[in-house]
Design a protein around this motif. Structure first.
Motif, PDB file in Angstrom:
ATOM      1  N   LEU A  93       0.920  -1.203   0.007  1.00 31.52           N
ATOM      2  CA  LEU A  93       0.098  -0.201  -0.011  1.00 31.52           C
ATOM      3  C   LEU A  93       0.863   1.179  -0.007  1.00 31.52           C
ATOM      4  O   LEU A  93       1.829   1.309   0.809  1.00 31.52           O
ATOM      5  CB  LEU A  93      -0.938   0.045   1.092  1.00 31.52           C
ATOM      6  N   GLY A  94       0.547   2.089  -1.055  1.00 25.01           N
ATOM      7  CA  GLY A  94       1.478   3.309  -1.134  1.00 25.01           C
ATOM      8  C   GLY A  94       0.583   4.497  -0.856  1.00 25.01           C
ATOM      9  O   GLY A  94      -0.730   4.546  -0.583  1.00 25.01           O
ATOM     10  N   ALA A  95       1.159   5.686  -1.150  1.00 19.88           N
ATOM     11  CA  ALA A  95       0.439   7.091  -1.066  1.00 19.88           C
ATOM     12  C   ALA A  95      -0.311   7.241  -2.221  1.00 19.88           C
ATOM     13  O   ALA A  95      -1.168   8.109  -2.097  1.00 19.88           O
ATOM     14  CB  ALA A  95       1.536   8.181  -0.680  1.00 19.88           C
ATOM     15  N   ALA A  96       0.092   6.752  -3.476  1.00 22.03           N
ATOM     16  CA  ALA A  96      -0.930   7.240  -4.519  1.00 22.03           C
ATOM     17  C   ALA A  96      -2.216   6.393  -4.667  1.00 22.03           C
ATOM     18  O   ALA A  96      -2.437   5.466  -4.078  1.00 22.03           O
ATOM     19  CB  ALA A  96       0.007   6.711  -5.766  1.00 22.03           C
ATOM     20  N   ASP A  97      -3.163   7.105  -5.247  1.00 23.48           N
ATOM     21  CA  ASP A  97      -4.393   6.581  -5.580  1.00 23.48           C
ATOM     22  C   ASP A  97      -4.323   5.603  -6.560  1.00 23.48           C
ATOM     23  O   ASP A  97      -4.596   5.836  -7.838  1.00 23.48           O
ATOM     24  CB  ASP A  97      -5.364   7.881  -5.873  1.00 23.48           C
ATOM     25  N   ARG A  98      -4.125   4.240  -6.356  1.00 25.26           N
ATOM     26  CA  ARG A  98      -3.886   3.343  -7.494  1.00 25.26           C
ATOM     27  C   ARG A  98      -4.974   2.096  -7.099  1.00 25.26           C
ATOM     28  O   ARG A  98      -4.788   0.874  -7.428  1.00 25.26           O
ATOM     29  CB  ARG A  98      -2.441   2.720  -7.432  1.00 25.26           C
ATOM     30  N   TRP A  99      -6.186   2.396  -6.741  1.00 22.87           N
ATOM     31  CA  TRP A  99      -7.183   1.457  -6.482  1.00 22.87           C
ATOM     32  C   TRP A  99      -7.818   0.936  -7.605  1.00 22.87           C
ATOM     33  O   TRP A  99      -8.155   1.968  -8.394  1.00 22.87           O
ATOM     34  CB  TRP A  99      -8.109   2.118  -5.274  1.00 22.87           C
ATOM     35  N   TYR A 100      -8.420   0.112  -7.743  1.00 21.65           N
ATOM     36  CA  TYR A 100      -8.989  -0.724  -8.751  1.00 21.65           C
ATOM     37  C   TYR A 100      -9.984  -2.106  -8.625  1.00 21.65           C
ATOM     38  O   TYR A 100      -9.675  -2.587  -7.402  1.00 21.65           O
ATOM     39  CB  TYR A 100      -8.285  -0.961 -10.119  1.00 21.65           C
ATOM     40  N   LEU A 101     -10.950  -2.295  -9.256  1.00 24.23           N
ATOM     41  CA  LEU A 101     -11.944  -3.167  -8.929  1.00 24.23           C
ATOM     42  C   LEU A 101     -11.295  -4.376  -9.715  1.00 24.23           C
ATOM     43  O   LEU A 101     -11.069  -4.483 -10.798  1.00 24.23           O
ATOM     44  CB  LEU A 101     -13.404  -3.007  -9.437  1.00 24.23           C
ATOM     45  N   HIS A 102     -11.401  -5.686  -9.005  1.00 25.92           N
ATOM     46  CA  HIS A 102     -10.999  -6.747  -9.862  1.00 25.92           C
ATOM     47  C   HIS A 102     -12.069  -7.077 -10.706  1.00 25.92           C
ATOM     48  O   HIS A 102     -13.371  -7.033 -10.546  1.00 25.92           O
ATOM     49  CB  HIS A 102     -10.966  -8.099  -8.707  1.00 25.92           C
ATOM     50  N   PRO A 103     -11.523  -7.432 -12.225  1.00 24.79           N
ATOM     51  CA  PRO A 103     -12.353  -7.574 -13.184  1.00 24.79           C
ATOM     52  C   PRO A 103     -13.431  -8.753 -12.904  1.00 24.79           C
ATOM     53  O   PRO A 103     -14.734  -8.458 -13.573  1.00 24.79           O
ATOM     54  CB  PRO A 103     -11.696  -7.813 -14.396  1.00 24.79           C
ATOM     55  N   ARG A 104     -13.207  -9.550 -12.070  1.00 26.35           N
ATOM     56  CA  ARG A 104     -14.315 -10.733 -11.870  1.00 26.35           C
ATOM     57  C   ARG A 104     -14.785 -10.786 -10.726  1.00 26.35           C
ATOM     58  O   ARG A 104     -16.137 -10.928 -10.624  1.00 26.35           O
ATOM     59  CB  ARG A 104     -13.383 -12.304 -12.201  1.00 26.35           C
ATOM     60  N   TYR A 105     -14.099 -10.542  -9.543  1.00 21.85           N
ATOM     61  CA  TYR A 105     -14.706 -10.336  -8.188  1.00 21.85           C
ATOM     62  C   TYR A 105     -15.410  -9.236  -7.692  1.00 21.85           C
ATOM     63  O   TYR A 105     -15.954  -9.203  -6.850  1.00 21.85           O
ATOM     64  CB  TYR A 105     -13.762 -11.340  -7.157  1.00 21.85           C
ATOM     65  N   ARG A 106     -14.886  -8.240  -8.457  1.00 16.86           N
ATOM     66  CA  ARG A 106     -15.565  -6.969  -8.075  1.00 16.86           C
ATOM     67  C   ARG A 106     -15.047  -6.432  -6.797  1.00 16.86           C
ATOM     68  O   ARG A 106     -15.940  -5.975  -5.969  1.00 16.86           O
ATOM     69  CB  ARG A 106     -16.969  -6.857  -8.453  1.00 16.86           C
ATOM     70  N   ILE A 107     -13.758  -6.823  -6.277  1.00 18.89           N
ATOM     71  CA  ILE A 107     -13.445  -6.519  -5.061  1.00 18.89           C
ATOM     72  C   ILE A 107     -12.258  -5.385  -5.239  1.00 18.89           C
ATOM     73  O   ILE A 107     -11.752  -5.332  -6.038  1.00 18.89           O
ATOM     74  CB  ILE A 107     -12.985  -7.579  -4.026  1.00 18.89           C
ATOM     75  N   LEU A 108     -12.126  -4.456  -4.079  1.00 15.35           N
ATOM     76  CA  LEU A 108     -11.206  -3.645  -4.417  1.00 15.35           C
ATOM     77  C   LEU A 108      -9.456  -4.002  -4.145  1.00 15.35           C
ATOM     78  O   LEU A 108      -9.681  -4.698  -2.873  1.00 15.35           O
ATOM     79  CB  LEU A 108     -11.409  -2.354  -3.124  1.00 15.35           C
ATOM     80  N   GLU A 109      -8.816  -3.668  -4.805  1.00 16.26           N
ATOM     81  CA  GLU A 109      -7.491  -3.971  -4.984  1.00 16.26           C
ATOM     82  C   GLU A 109      -6.499  -2.766  -5.004  1.00 16.26           C
ATOM     83  O   GLU A 109      -7.164  -1.846  -5.782  1.00 16.26           O
ATOM     84  CB  GLU A 109      -7.009  -5.409  -5.604  1.00 16.26           C
ATOM     85  N   TYR A 110      -5.152  -3.128  -4.773  1.00 21.41           N
ATOM     86  CA  TYR A 110      -4.533  -1.968  -4.896  1.00 21.41           C
ATOM     87  C   TYR A 110      -3.311  -2.252  -5.590  1.00 21.41           C
ATOM     88  O   TYR A 110      -2.586  -3.568  -5.669  1.00 21.41           O
ATOM     89  CB  TYR A 110      -3.927  -1.343  -3.491  1.00 21.41           C
ATOM     90  N   ALA A 111      -2.770  -1.503  -6.802  1.00 22.81           N
ATOM     91  CA  ALA A 111      -1.747  -1.909  -7.743  1.00 22.81           C
ATOM     92  C   ALA A 111      -0.275  -1.333  -7.154  1.00 22.81           C
ATOM     93  O   ALA A 111       0.152  -0.167  -7.436  1.00 22.81           O
ATOM     94  CB  ALA A 111      -2.014  -1.025  -8.953  1.00 22.81           C
ATOM     95  N   GLY A 112       0.177  -2.207  -6.129  1.00 23.66           N
ATOM     96  CA  GLY A 112       1.436  -1.897  -5.850  1.00 23.66           C
ATOM     97  C   GLY A 112       2.425  -2.713  -6.076  1.00 23.66           C
ATOM     98  O   GLY A 112       2.339  -3.896  -6.755  1.00 23.66           O
ATOM     99  N   ALA A 113       3.811  -2.618  -5.511  1.00 20.17           N
ATOM    100  CA  ALA A 113       4.774  -3.687  -5.806  1.00 20.17           C
ATOM    101  C   ALA A 113       4.257  -4.935  -4.885  1.00 20.17           C
ATOM    102  O   ALA A 113       3.553  -4.841  -3.883  1.00 20.17           O
ATOM    103  CB  ALA A 113       6.002  -3.499  -4.908  1.00 20.17           C
ATOM    104  N   ARG A 114       4.540  -6.229  -5.598  1.00 17.22           N
ATOM    105  CA  ARG A 114       3.961  -7.517  -5.346  1.00 17.22           C
ATOM    106  C   ARG A 114       5.005  -8.252  -4.526  1.00 17.22           C
ATOM    107  O   ARG A 114       6.345  -8.385  -4.909  1.00 17.22           O
ATOM    108  CB  ARG A 114       3.441  -8.121  -6.501  1.00 17.22           C
TER     109      ARG A 114
END
Length: 203
Positions: A93-114
């Motif tokens: 989790l970072g400071a940038a607004d990088r949230w998105y909805l998973h295309p299948r499950y429609r749950i909120l996820e964050y695009a950060g380092a994995r």
């Protein structure tokens, strides 16, 4: 009398536990979320990699724990479901607004380092039910079972520390077990943080 199959048993227990969790009043939920953040404080240390989750439905809200972890200087990671498997990634989790909805499950996820689970120090694990031996019942998707399968080689501990998060009403005598189930290390409820297996009933 018709025998009840283990699958029916599990489905019935899931319904029972969902009803019990959903019946908790909003004021109780808020107080419980505050209590678990207080009980979890010793696990939230600077430099630690802490895995959590975003509460869905009637799950116990981890927002206060995750905010406390960030404030103390820990790195917070959230689960990310890949499109081609059930083995979760955890994204920082970072400071940038990088949230998105998973295309299948429609749950909120964050695009950060994995990272994979084994590189985290502690994971706060969501659950629907948990028994006194530390076995959890999830929603039935198998994501955490697949992700943590390697921990079956280290039943008495390993990395990361697995902390099941629940309300007291989600603790049961026994949940149906499968060969692939992974036992939790700790149980975190509004009553406290307790090592598993539990030796005494919770008050």
């Amino acid at each position: 009398m018709t025998a009840i199959s283990p699958i029916q048993d599990k489905a019935a227990l899931r319904r029972q536990l969902r009803r019990a969790r959903m019946a908790l009043p909003p004021a109780y939920r808020a107080a419980a979320a505050h209590a678990i953040a207080r009980h979890a404080s010793r696990l939230l240390k600077r430099g630690k990699r802490v895995g959590g989750y975003l509460a869905a439905g009637s799950e116990l809200d981890l927002a206060e724990i995750l905010n406390a972890a960030l404030w103390r200087g820990a790195d917070v990671y959230l689960p990310q479901i890949p499109r081609d498997s059930r083995r979760l990634w955890f994204t920082r989790l970072g400071a940038a607004d990088r949230w998105y909805l998973h295309p299948r499950y429609r749950i909120l996820e964050y695009a950060g380092a994995r990272l994979r689970a084994e590189r985290l120090d502690v994971i706060f694990v969501p659950l629907l039910g948990v028994d006194r031996q530390g076995y959890r019942m999830g929603q039935g998707g198998g994501f955490y079972d697949t992700t943590l399968a390697y921990r079956r080689r280290h039943p008495q501990g390993g990395r990361p520390l697995l902390v099941g998060v629940a309300y007291d009403c989600q603790l049961v005598d026994a949940v149906p077990r499968e060969a692939w189930d992974v036992r939790l290390d700790y149980l975190l409820t509004e009553s406290g943080l307790r090592r598993l297996p539990l030796a005494e009933p919770m008050a």
